[in-house]
Scaffold this motif. Sequence first.
Motif, PDB file in Angstrom:
ATOM      1  N   UNK A   9      15.038 -15.888  -7.023  1.00  0.00           N
ATOM      2  CA  UNK A   9      15.370 -14.735  -6.187  1.00  0.00           C
ATOM      3  C   UNK A   9      14.104 -14.273  -5.483  1.00  0.00           C
ATOM      4  N   UNK A  10      14.215 -14.029  -4.186  1.00  0.00           N
ATOM      5  CA  UNK A  10      13.033 -13.765  -3.365  1.00  0.00           C
ATOM      6  C   UNK A  10      13.154 -12.406  -2.677  1.00  0.00           C
ATOM      7  N   UNK A  11      12.077 -11.627  -2.761  1.00  0.00           N
ATOM      8  CA  UNK A  11      11.996 -10.354  -2.062  1.00  0.00           C
ATOM      9  C   UNK A  11      11.092 -10.464  -0.850  1.00  0.00           C
ATOM     10  N   UNK A  12      11.129  -9.431  -0.035  1.00  0.00           N
ATOM     11  CA  UNK A  12      10.297  -9.422   1.171  1.00  0.00           C
ATOM     12  C   UNK A  12       8.844  -9.151   0.816  1.00  0.00           C
ATOM     13  N   UNK A  13       8.028  -8.852   1.772  1.00  0.00           N
ATOM     14  CA  UNK A  13       6.597  -8.802   1.536  1.00  0.00           C
ATOM     15  C   UNK A  13       6.079 -10.224   1.428  1.00  0.00           C
ATOM     16  N   UNK A  14       5.341 -10.535   0.385  1.00  0.00           N
ATOM     17  CA  UNK A  14       4.774 -11.870   0.222  1.00  0.00           C
ATOM     18  C   UNK A  14       5.704 -12.824  -0.523  1.00  0.00           C
ATOM     19  N   UNK A  15       6.914 -12.370  -0.848  1.00  0.00           N
ATOM     20  CA  UNK A  15       7.854 -13.244  -1.534  1.00  0.00           C
ATOM     21  C   UNK A  15       8.103 -14.568  -0.842  1.00  0.00           C
ATOM     22  N   UNK A  16       8.346 -14.576   0.489  1.00  0.00           N
ATOM     23  CA  UNK A  16       8.574 -15.846   1.174  1.00  0.00           C
ATOM     24  C   UNK A  16       7.383 -16.803   1.134  1.00  0.00           C
ATOM     25  N   UNK A  17       6.168 -16.295   0.876  1.00  0.00           N
ATOM     26  CA  UNK A  17       5.002 -17.173   0.736  1.00  0.00           C
ATOM     27  C   UNK A  17       4.849 -17.683  -0.692  1.00  0.00           C
ATOM     28  N   UNK A  45      17.740 -12.107   0.824  1.00  0.00           N
ATOM     29  CA  UNK A  45      16.316 -11.772   0.802  1.00  0.00           C
ATOM     30  C   UNK A  45      16.234 -10.271   0.522  1.00  0.00           C
ATOM     31  N   UNK A  46      15.803  -9.913  -0.683  1.00  0.00           N
ATOM     32  CA  UNK A  46      15.852  -8.526  -1.128  1.00  0.00           C
ATOM     33  C   UNK A  46      14.712  -7.702  -0.527  1.00  0.00           C
ATOM     34  N   UNK A  47      14.939  -6.414  -0.404  1.00  0.00           N
ATOM     35  CA  UNK A  47      13.944  -5.549   0.212  1.00  0.00           C
ATOM     36  C   UNK A  47      12.772  -5.274  -0.725  1.00  0.00           C
ATOM     37  N   UNK A  48      11.603  -5.126  -0.147  1.00  0.00           N
ATOM     38  CA  UNK A  48      10.505  -4.425  -0.787  1.00  0.00           C
ATOM     39  C   UNK A  48      10.632  -2.964  -0.368  1.00  0.00           C
ATOM     40  N   UNK A  49       9.856  -2.087  -0.988  1.00  0.00           N
ATOM     41  CA  UNK A  49       9.948  -0.683  -0.598  1.00  0.00           C
ATOM     42  C   UNK A  49       9.477  -0.486   0.839  1.00  0.00           C
ATOM     43  N   UNK A  50       8.444  -1.214   1.232  1.00  0.00           N
ATOM     44  CA  UNK A  50       7.925  -1.093   2.601  1.00  0.00           C
ATOM     45  C   UNK A  50       8.967  -1.541   3.615  1.00  0.00           C
ATOM     46  N   UNK A  51       9.610  -2.661   3.379  1.00  0.00           N
ATOM     47  CA  UNK A  51      10.619  -3.144   4.324  1.00  0.00           C
ATOM     48  C   UNK A  51      11.840  -2.226   4.344  1.00  0.00           C
ATOM     49  N   UNK A  52      12.154  -1.639   3.198  1.00  0.00           N
ATOM     50  CA  UNK A  52      13.282  -0.715   3.115  1.00  0.00           C
ATOM     51  C   UNK A  52      13.035   0.504   3.988  1.00  0.00           C
ATOM     52  N   UNK A 277       2.925  -6.102   0.606  1.00  0.00           N
ATOM     53  CA  UNK A 277       3.381  -6.221   1.998  1.00  0.00           C
ATOM     54  C   UNK A 277       2.226  -6.248   2.990  1.00  0.00           C
ATOM     55  N   UNK A 278       1.105  -5.619   2.649  1.00  0.00           N
ATOM     56  CA  UNK A 278      -0.037  -5.620   3.565  1.00  0.00           C
ATOM     57  C   UNK A 278      -0.619  -7.009   3.770  1.00  0.00           C
ATOM     58  N   UNK A 279      -0.296  -7.943   2.871  1.00  0.00           N
ATOM     59  CA  UNK A 279      -0.801  -9.320   2.997  1.00  0.00           C
ATOM     60  C   UNK A 279       0.258 -10.286   3.534  1.00  0.00           C
ATOM     61  N   UNK A 280       1.459  -9.781   3.781  1.00  0.00           N
ATOM     62  CA  UNK A 280       2.557 -10.664   4.179  1.00  0.00           C
ATOM     63  C   UNK A 280       2.215 -11.435   5.450  1.00  0.00           C
ATOM     64  N   UNK A 283      -1.250 -15.562   4.433  1.00  0.00           N
ATOM     65  CA  UNK A 283      -1.653 -16.661   3.554  1.00  0.00           C
ATOM     66  C   UNK A 283      -2.856 -16.262   2.695  1.00  0.00           C
ATOM     67  N   UNK A 284      -2.821 -15.016   2.190  1.00  0.00           N
ATOM     68  CA  UNK A 284      -3.937 -14.515   1.396  1.00  0.00           C
ATOM     69  C   UNK A 284      -3.532 -14.024   0.019  1.00  0.00           C
ATOM     70  N   UNK A 285      -2.232 -14.000  -0.284  1.00  0.00           N
ATOM     71  CA  UNK A 285      -1.807 -13.471  -1.577  1.00  0.00           C
ATOM     72  C   UNK A 285      -2.192 -14.433  -2.700  1.00  0.00           C
TER      73      UNK A 285
END
Length: 365
Positions: A9-17, A45-52, A277-280, A283-285
Motif C-alpha cells: 500500500x502506497x501513500x503520497x509524498x515519497x511513497x511512490x519513490x 494512492x493514499x493521502x499524506x497530510x500535506x497532500x490532503x 513530502x518536502x523531499x517528494x 530522489x533524496x529520501x
Amino acid sequence: MTAARIALAVGRGTGPELAPVFERVLDRIVRLHGRRVELVRSPRLYHSYVSLRAEAAGTAEVAALTEQDAAHYEAFCREQAAAGVRAVFRTAINAQSLYLVRQRLAAVKVEPLTADGARLLLVRDQAQGFYTGENAHTPGRVVRTLEFDRATTGRVVRYAVERARALWPEGPARVLMAYKYHLLDGALDDWTAELSAELGLDIGLFQPDTVNRNLLAHGAADRTLLIAGNEWADIMHVVLLDRYGSERQENRCTENVHLHPDAAGLTEYQTVHGSADDLAGLDLVNPVATIRAAARIAERHAGCPGAEAAVERALAEAQARGARTPDLGGSTGTTEAADAVLARLGSPGRVLVPASGSGAQAVAR
C-alpha cells in the motif's frame, strides 16, 4: 513452487519513490533464495497530510477524504487477510486515516529494543485512546470522542504477553503498563488487576511520567515488557530507539499487528519515518528503512532465511563506501543508495545464495 503473497500500500509524498525500492529489494532477495512472491498492490494512492490539505477545501472535505482513505485501506487489509496474505508493506499515509483503521482492526505496534544487555519489548496500544478518536465539528469548535474498553485492553495485553514469551522463552521479568489511567475513574486499574490474575503476572500500571523517570534514572531491567498507551508511546518511540535501539528513526522499520478476528495474522510493516513530502520527487529520501522492511518480510513471510542479516551486511558495506543519503551525512540519492546495496547483496559468492537444488525464480507481478 507456490508463491508467497505480499501486499503493498502506497501513500503520497515519497511513497511512490520508496515503493519501487521495496519491490526491487524483495525481488532480489527471493530470486537469490530460489523463491517466488506475488505482490498485491492496493489500487488507491493514499493521502499524506500535506497532500490532503492541498487537495481539500475546508474541514468537511478533509474529513471526507480522511474517511475515504481509511475505509479503503481497512477494506484492503480485510480482503488480504481473508485471502491468506500475512504481510503488507505500507509507506506513510495521513495519520488520521491510519488511526481510524488501527482502531477498527485493533492494531498494536511492536518494537524489540536492547541496550547494555537489557532487552525491552515495547507494545504500543494503537487500538484505543486519543489517537483513535472521532471528531464532531461546530463553528469554531471541535469535539473529539475517544474510548477505552475492557475487551480491547485485554486483547492488547494478552497479545503483548504472548509476544514476550515467544521472544524470551523464560518469559518477561517485568510487565509495565504506561497509561494516563488516572483520567479513567479507576476503570483501567480494575481491568489490569483482572488481567494480572488471569495471566499469573504482576502487571504494574504506571503514569507515563513515572516510567520516564525510572527509565532515565535506572534504565530498563532485562526482559521488560512495556505496554503503552499511544499518546505517550508515539512520542517516546524515537527516544527509546535512540536510548535502546542505537538507531535513528529514518533507518528503522517496524511492525503493526492487527488483533481483530477479521484481520488476525496480518502484519503491516512500515518505515518509522513519515511521508517526507518536502523531499517528494527529489530522489533524496533515505531508503534504508524500506530496504530493511523488504528483508524482514522476505525472511519472515517468503521463506528466505538469513535475509535480514544479509541485508545488514550489504547496507554496512554500501554505507562504508559512501552510499549515504543527505540525512545521513552523504550526497547519494535514493536510487543510487538502493543500487549500492543491491550490488553487494547480489555479488556472486556473497551474502545470499539460491536455495539448494533450485534456480532463481522471477517475482510474479
